[in-house]
Structures are given as C-alpha cells and as structure tokens.
Design a protein around this motif. Sequence first.
Motif, PDB file in Angstrom:
ATOM      1  N   TRP A 137      -2.896   7.921   4.101  1.00  0.00           N
ATOM      2  CA  TRP A 137      -2.988   7.338   2.697  1.00  0.00           C
ATOM      3  C   TRP A 137      -2.025   5.929   2.827  1.00  0.00           C
ATOM      4  CZ3 TRP A 137      -5.211   8.549  -1.817  1.00  0.00           C
ATOM      5  CH2 TRP A 137      -5.807   9.694  -1.545  1.00  0.00           C
ATOM      6  N   LEU A 138      -2.341   5.027   1.928  1.00  0.00           N
ATOM      7  CA  LEU A 138      -1.592   3.832   1.860  1.00  0.00           C
ATOM      8  C   LEU A 138      -0.540   3.936   0.817  1.00  0.00           C
ATOM      9  CD1 LEU A 138      -4.368   1.190   2.382  1.00  0.00           C
ATOM     10  CD2 LEU A 138      -3.009   2.439   4.101  1.00  0.00           C
ATOM     11  N   LYS A 139       0.685   3.447   0.793  1.00  0.00           N
ATOM     12  CA  LYS A 139       1.829   3.331  -0.267  1.00  0.00           C
ATOM     13  C   LYS A 139       1.075   3.001  -1.638  1.00  0.00           C
ATOM     14  CE  LYS A 139       5.579   2.175   3.023  1.00  0.00           C
ATOM     15  NZ  LYS A 139       6.700   1.349   3.249  1.00  0.00           N
ATOM     16  N   SER A 140       0.192   1.854  -1.527  1.00  0.00           N
ATOM     17  CA  SER A 140      -0.286   1.616  -3.074  1.00  0.00           C
ATOM     18  C   SER A 140      -1.497   2.673  -3.765  1.00  0.00           C
ATOM     19  CB  SER A 140      -1.107   0.305  -2.760  1.00  0.00           C
ATOM     20  OG  SER A 140      -2.200   0.631  -2.150  1.00  0.00           O
ATOM     21  N   THR A 143      -6.827  -7.441  -6.453  1.00  0.00           N
ATOM     22  CA  THR A 143      -6.450  -6.022  -6.043  1.00  0.00           C
ATOM     23  C   THR A 143      -7.112  -5.749  -4.853  1.00  0.00           C
ATOM     24  OG1 THR A 143      -6.305  -5.415  -8.674  1.00  0.00           O
ATOM     25  CG2 THR A 143      -6.785  -3.741  -7.008  1.00  0.00           C
ATOM     26  N   ILE A 144      -8.399  -6.158  -4.630  1.00  0.00           N
ATOM     27  CA  ILE A 144      -8.981  -5.808  -3.347  1.00  0.00           C
ATOM     28  C   ILE A 144      -8.424  -6.519  -2.179  1.00  0.00           C
ATOM     29  CG2 ILE A 144     -11.053  -6.203  -2.091  1.00  0.00           C
ATOM     30  CD1 ILE A 144     -12.551  -5.786  -4.688  1.00  0.00           C
ATOM     31  N   VAL A 145      -7.978  -7.917  -2.378  1.00  0.00           N
ATOM     32  CA  VAL A 145      -7.352  -8.428  -1.306  1.00  0.00           C
ATOM     33  C   VAL A 145      -5.973  -7.770  -0.800  1.00  0.00           C
ATOM     34  CG1 VAL A 145      -6.040 -10.592  -0.575  1.00  0.00           C
ATOM     35  CG2 VAL A 145      -8.344 -10.614  -1.861  1.00  0.00           C
ATOM     36  N   GLU A 182      -3.148  -4.555   3.024  1.00  0.00           N
ATOM     37  CA  GLU A 182      -2.130  -3.363   3.106  1.00  0.00           C
ATOM     38  C   GLU A 182      -2.821  -2.187   4.125  1.00  0.00           C
ATOM     39  OE1 GLU A 182       0.483   0.450   0.911  1.00  0.00           O
ATOM     40  OE2 GLU A 182      -1.351  -0.766  -0.162  1.00  0.00           O
ATOM     41  N   ALA A 183      -4.078  -2.347   3.964  1.00  0.00           N
ATOM     42  CA  ALA A 183      -4.903  -1.543   5.033  1.00  0.00           C
ATOM     43  C   ALA A 183      -4.893  -2.081   6.431  1.00  0.00           C
ATOM     44  CB  ALA A 183      -6.255  -1.264   4.664  1.00  0.00           C
ATOM     45  N   ALA A 184      -4.840  -3.380   6.481  1.00  0.00           N
ATOM     46  CA  ALA A 184      -4.880  -4.155   7.801  1.00  0.00           C
ATOM     47  C   ALA A 184      -3.627  -3.789   8.442  1.00  0.00           C
ATOM     48  CB  ALA A 184      -5.074  -5.513   7.514  1.00  0.00           C
ATOM     49  N   GLU A 185      -2.425  -3.776   7.820  1.00  0.00           N
ATOM     50  CA  GLU A 185      -1.074  -3.513   8.365  1.00  0.00           C
ATOM     51  C   GLU A 185      -1.067  -1.976   9.132  1.00  0.00           C
ATOM     52  OE1 GLU A 185       3.650  -3.875   7.460  1.00  0.00           O
ATOM     53  OE2 GLU A 185       2.270  -3.906   5.861  1.00  0.00           O
ATOM     54  N   GLU A 186      -1.537  -1.029   8.342  1.00  0.00           N
ATOM     55  CA  GLU A 186      -1.736   0.344   8.595  1.00  0.00           C
ATOM     56  C   GLU A 186      -2.654   0.573   9.572  1.00  0.00           C
ATOM     57  OE1 GLU A 186      -0.391   3.866   9.009  1.00  0.00           O
ATOM     58  OE2 GLU A 186       0.485   2.524   7.665  1.00  0.00           O
ATOM     59  N   LYS A 195      -3.837 -12.330   8.302  1.00  0.00           N
ATOM     60  CA  LYS A 195      -3.058 -11.231   8.349  1.00  0.00           C
ATOM     61  C   LYS A 195      -3.117 -10.042   9.225  1.00  0.00           C
ATOM     62  CE  LYS A 195      -0.013 -12.071   5.126  1.00  0.00           C
ATOM     63  NZ  LYS A 195       1.353 -12.320   5.250  1.00  0.00           N
ATOM     64  N   PHE A 196      -4.301  -9.641   9.392  1.00  0.00           N
ATOM     65  CA  PHE A 196      -5.006  -8.841  10.576  1.00  0.00           C
ATOM     66  C   PHE A 196      -4.568  -9.177  11.875  1.00  0.00           C
ATOM     67  CE2 PHE A 196      -8.446  -5.536  12.130  1.00  0.00           C
ATOM     68  CZ  PHE A 196      -7.611  -4.574  12.185  1.00  0.00           C
ATOM     69  N   GLN A 197      -4.963 -10.453  12.282  1.00  0.00           N
ATOM     70  CA  GLN A 197      -4.376 -10.903  13.490  1.00  0.00           C
ATOM     71  C   GLN A 197      -2.872 -10.956  13.637  1.00  0.00           C
ATOM     72  OE1 GLN A 197      -6.559 -14.624  13.138  1.00  0.00           O
ATOM     73  NE2 GLN A 197      -8.123 -13.981  14.612  1.00  0.00           N
ATOM     74  N   GLU A 198      -1.958 -11.397  12.594  1.00  0.00           N
ATOM     75  CA  GLU A 198      -0.690 -11.558  12.592  1.00  0.00           C
ATOM     76  C   GLU A 198      -0.117 -10.030  12.838  1.00  0.00           C
ATOM     77  OE1 GLU A 198       2.767 -11.842   9.382  1.00  0.00           O
ATOM     78  OE2 GLU A 198       0.988 -13.205   9.163  1.00  0.00           O
TER      79      GLU A 198
END
Length: 451
Positions: free
Chosen positions: A249-252, A283-285, A290-294, A327-330
């Motif tokens: 689960w993500l925080k959002s 919302t999707i972005v 957030e998903a990319a970070e997790e 962001k994913f690459q970062e």
Amino acid sequence: YKGVVMDVLPGLQSVFVEIGLEKRGFLHINDVSLFTPGDIALFHETRRSPCFKSREVQKLFKRGQEVIVQVAKEGIGMKGPKLTTGLTIPGRYLVLMPGTPRIGISHRISSEKERRRLRGVVRDLKPREHGFIIRTASQGKLKNDIKRDMDILLKRWDTIINKAKNSRAPVLLYRDVEMVPRVIRDIFTEDIDKLIIDDKDSYKEVKSYLEHNLPNMKDRLELYEGSYPIFDAFKIEDDLKQLYKKKVWLKSGGYIVIDQTEALTSIDVNTGKFVGNKDHSKTIVKNNIEAAEEIARQVRLRDIGGIIIVDFIDMENEGDRKKVISKFQEFLSNDRSRPQIHELSQLGLVEMTRKRVRESVAARELDPCPFCKGEGMIPSPSTLAIMLEREINRHFMMTGKKHLTVKIHPLNIERIKERLQPLLSKLSGYIGGSVTFVGDYGLAMDEVEIV
C-alpha cells in the motif's frame, strides 16, 4: 575456488566446473578473462598461445583440468552458480583484479580532477601485473590510506596463491568477510549519519576497527541499549513483514502488486483508494510518482534482479510520461545494482533490468505453500466437488468397491458442506453403496485419498 573441469561443451562454448557446492558451476567462454594471474597456471596454454586467442572452449579446457574461478552469480532455482576467471577481491577503497593490468574507477566519482588524482595515486602504487578498481569511498582519501588498503589486498592475494598451490581441488580458497565487517567496508560511508548496533561484542569490534582505520567516523557509532528489540524500535520489523507480501500500500491509498516469476518480475500500479483532486490527470501522475518511489525501494529491499516490467497507470500526456520516468530514474539512482530503465513501450509498460547476483529475498527465505504447492490458488468449492465426483467414480470403476471412505483436508469438507449432501446422494446412487468423508490434516488442499 580451485575447481576441476568436469564437462566441456563446445556447442555451448562452456564448461561445468566442480567447486564443491551442491551444484556444479557454469563457466562460459565470455567469462574467461583475457588476463590470468602469472603465478597460477589456470590453463595448460598460456594467454599468448594461438589456442587462447581462438577463444574456443574445447581448446582451452579439458576434462580433469584444474582452474581458479570465482562465483559471479549464485545459483538460482535449478541452476548452479555462474563462474568467472576474472577474479576480484574487494577492499574498502579498492578492488584488486589479480593479473588484470588496468585501472578502473567508480562512475559515482563525478569530479574529473579527483578521478585523475586517484588514477595517478593508484598507478604509482600498484604492481605492474595487477589492476585495481577505485571505489567511491576512496574519494578525498590520502595516498597513505589507499596504500594501506592496497597492501592488505595484495597480502590477501598472496595467501590465496599459497593455498591454491598447496590444496587439492575442489577447495574454497577465499570467502568474503562476514556481515558486520562487510557493512563497514561497503555501506558505512561519509553520507551515513549513524551506525547503531545492539550487540556489545560486535560494537566493541567495530569501535576498535574505526579507531584504528576510520577515526573520523567513530563518533557515528552508537550502542543500542533500549528496552525494545532494535528492529521494533526503528520499525524495521514492519518492513521485513512487508517483504513477503505481493500487495504494497502507498500512503495516498494507492497500491502496487509485485509478482515474481522465474522469467521476470511484473509490478502493477493501481489507484486503489486514492481519488486525488478534480484534475484526473494530475491524480494519476501523483499516484504514479509515489508508486515509482516505492517500487525503487521495494526492488532494493527484496533484492529483485533480472527483467522487471512496471505497468504504471496510463497517462495520455507525453510530458506526464516523461516526468514519471525522470522521477523513477532519480529514485533508482542510489541503487548499487545500477538498474537500467528503458523508455515506455507501445503498450505503456516500463521495462528495466537490474543486476542479479543471487536469488531474491523471497526465493531465499520462503518455501512453496504446502496447500497450493506454490501456485497461489486452490480449487474452488464447485471445482472441488466435481473433482471429487470424478475421483470416486474412477475408484469405483477400477475396484468395484461399494463402501468408500474419502479423505480430504478438513477445510475442504467445510468449503463444500452445502454441496456435500447432494453429492453423497448422487454418488451413493451411482455406486449402489455408501460414501463417507473424513477430514485429514496431512493432505494438501488439492489431494484426495480413497480407501
């Protein structure tokens, strides 16, 4: 390892080497180094011979030949370990490459001036026949610090050489240091604020090492003496439990689903409970970022390697897609395994690869479920009832017995209880006798035993 060649496979340009493990190691011609340590006869031919230059495995190796190899990748599943003759021995600031007369440097050292300085230092210090990789931790270190690390590595190599000369294959020649010293060497760098240890003996050992070798880091060491277990106090236990779950689960309120297979790992991104604001695209972005970070965090925690396919939520705007990928690459930039991200495919999938040197955490620490045998699914009640009917009919036709006892798992009796009475009546009428169901906890959920 000092191993023995057991099979030479010209068709695969590979050899199988016995190194004393459960499965034989696999050595491909591409993993045979062009350079070999001069004081060990790894091959019957020298590297100057026409046979070596031909790069044909059948001319380099023969059955029963002894060879010095290193495990490049641990055995995964039914496969044995992948081997290489390009040996590497890691230190804190350097990695020794015996017999490979070149100098490499970490790509994380970005300053060109510092890269030139370090190359010059190593070039002045190193023996002609050996090479070194300059690690990130060497950045800013004095010549004496680097020399001390180099001397330790060269002494270690001499020990390996002596053992190889005086030992009978297959034999382990060298194993990397244990976990605590390895953490100090590879992870405890300048950007780490604190190292907390809850074991007094390990704390004293690390403290002594830091005082002698890294005095500027000793104040960052701390002995944990709290009343709660250290993993509970720092909420690590929760993360460990999360490692074994498919859904994260993500925080959002959104979530990701991680499915690992032998071929690849798929990660699906979902909005879940996350409704965001009135702007649907934003919302999707936001959910995708957030998903990319997790995802970046989970692939490190779970040590997922190989091919990874990520299915982000569809984005219509090209700018949004580029923003998420950037962001994913970062988020992945600090991963020591250096994942490679490819652009979004025509199907909207992100393909990435991550170096796999051992099995993932799940493969190492989990066993297949005894009920579903690792499939993740068991027969539904209606399917189970049909399956039981066929099994009982088959048993009756083969044996002619009219009074049967059917053993299944007790949970299955509970699952089909609404169908049980009609099933018993149908079966009793068909065989002209009686059928009794008995629960047996020793059976799997898809097993049936008829007596």
